[in-house]
Design an enzyme around this catalytic site. Structure first.
Site, mmCIF file in Angstrom:
data_model
loop_
_atom_site.group_PDB
_atom_site.id
_atom_site.type_symbol
_atom_site.label_atom_id
_atom_site.label_comp_id
_atom_site.label_asym_id
_atom_site.label_seq_id
_atom_site.Cartn_x
_atom_site.Cartn_y
_atom_site.Cartn_z
ATOM 1 C CE LYS A 1 63.043 10.726 -12.888
ATOM 2 N NZ LYS A 1 61.533 11.039 -12.260
ATOM 3 N N GLY B 1 49.386 6.411 -9.496
ATOM 4 C CA GLY B 1 50.296 5.751 -8.625
ATOM 5 C C GLY B 1 50.873 4.439 -9.062
#
Length: 321
Positions: A67, A220
């Site tokens: 990616k 996160g």
């Protein structure tokens, strides 16, 4: 080569397909049948952008690729497109030939939510009733929708640094027919499951915010220096992650490691629980914590599923390369 455009992906990719792809690749990682390549992430010195690559190889899923993408903080204001931008490239592991190019923006949101959802399924108490959220941004809505499918939750509570954004959580709770309550951080003691999804560099969740028996998914922290939970809370929990190497270097466990409160050997792969090699939660009073750092193999697994779905639905674009 197959192209799956970003515009087609929201209509193709379901939470169920994302969950299966992520769960399967976590299991393959834990059994040694899949591994991630070292992550490259750089500030490019243009538009304050961060750009990088995540990749890997999964022998079970026969998936090889990467990616490419990152974060452009001025995108929304300047260009009207989202700040996070990514594209996935898949290659044939038998020949090295490129197989597909797949939009990576929407799928990244779903694969991130799928990871915390997998952890809830395998680690949260079966009688969990109150779902707690720390953070109320765009990704939080994906997280909450996926999480609510894993237990018979009866209530959602949430905290956000900017309280006006809590309407995002209330919207998702309402969709599920559940009441929502905004709370102070101490109010999270009521939660049986807590997902934190922020970009914080200072701890938000402290020991006195979390009750015995809670499952926490910290989603996160994916960069050196970021932190959502105090090192002391991390050290108090039984720890699981997607990939241990990332957990100790860029994940939530980096700070507890640095303080000497835990060792790398204290962290287990969530895939080992999926495979049955680790028992997971051992008691109703145990605090469990999943450190979701985000690995390239998640993106590849979900993108491979997307290629199959696009071909099945007749929306895949085939080009000669």
């Amino acid at each position: 080569m197959i192209i799956v455009p970003e515009r087609e992906i929201p209509a193709l990719l379901t939470r169920e397909a994302s969950y299966k792809a992520v769960s399967d690749v976590f299991a393959a990682m834990a059994s040694g049948d899949a591994y991630n390549f070292p992550v490259v992430r750089e500030a490019i010195g243009h538009e304050d952008a961060l750009y990088g690559f995540k990749g890997g190889f999964d022998r079970v899923g026969s998936t090889l690729g990467l990616k490419a993408g990152g974060y452009w903080p001025g995108n929304l204001e300047k260009h009207g497109v989202i700040n996070h931008q990514s594209t996935v490239f898949l290659f044939d592991p038998d020949t090295g030939m490129v197989r597909a190019m797949v939009g990576g923006n929407f799928s990244t949101a779903l694969r991130t939510a799928a990871a915390s959802s997998v952890s809830i399924n395998h680690l949260a108490r079966k009688d969990a009733k109150v779902m707690g959220m720390v953070g109320a941004g765009h990704q939080a809505k994906f997280q909450l929708r996926a999480a609510l499918e894993q237990r018979g939750f009866e209530k959602v509570i949430g905290w956000n640094y900017h309280p006006e954004m809590l309407s995002n959580l209330e919207e998702v709770a309402s969709e599920a027919g559940l009441p929502f309550e905004a709370v102070e951080l101490e109010g999270l003691q009521e939660a049986d499951v807590i997902i934190s999804i922020t970009s914080s560099f200072d701890p938000i969740l402290l020991e006195n915010h979390v009750s015995p028996g809670t499952h926490i998914a910290c989603m996160g922290t994916d960069t050196k220096g970021k932190q959502e939970a105090s090192a002391e809370l991390v050290a108090k929990a039984t720890l699981f992650t997607d990939e241990v190497a990332q957990s100790v270097s860029i994940g939530e466990c980096q700070h507890a490691i640095a303080k000497g409160l835990i060792k790398e050997g204290d962290i287990s792969q969530i895939g080992a629980v999926i495979n049955g090699a680790h028992p997971g939660r051992s008691s109703d009073d145990e605090i469990t914590l999943f450190d979701g750092t985000g690995v390239g193999l998640q993106d590849l697994a979900v993108s491979a599923a997307l290629v199959d779905l696009a071909i099945e639905k007749g929306v895949a674009i085939e080009v000669d390369l």
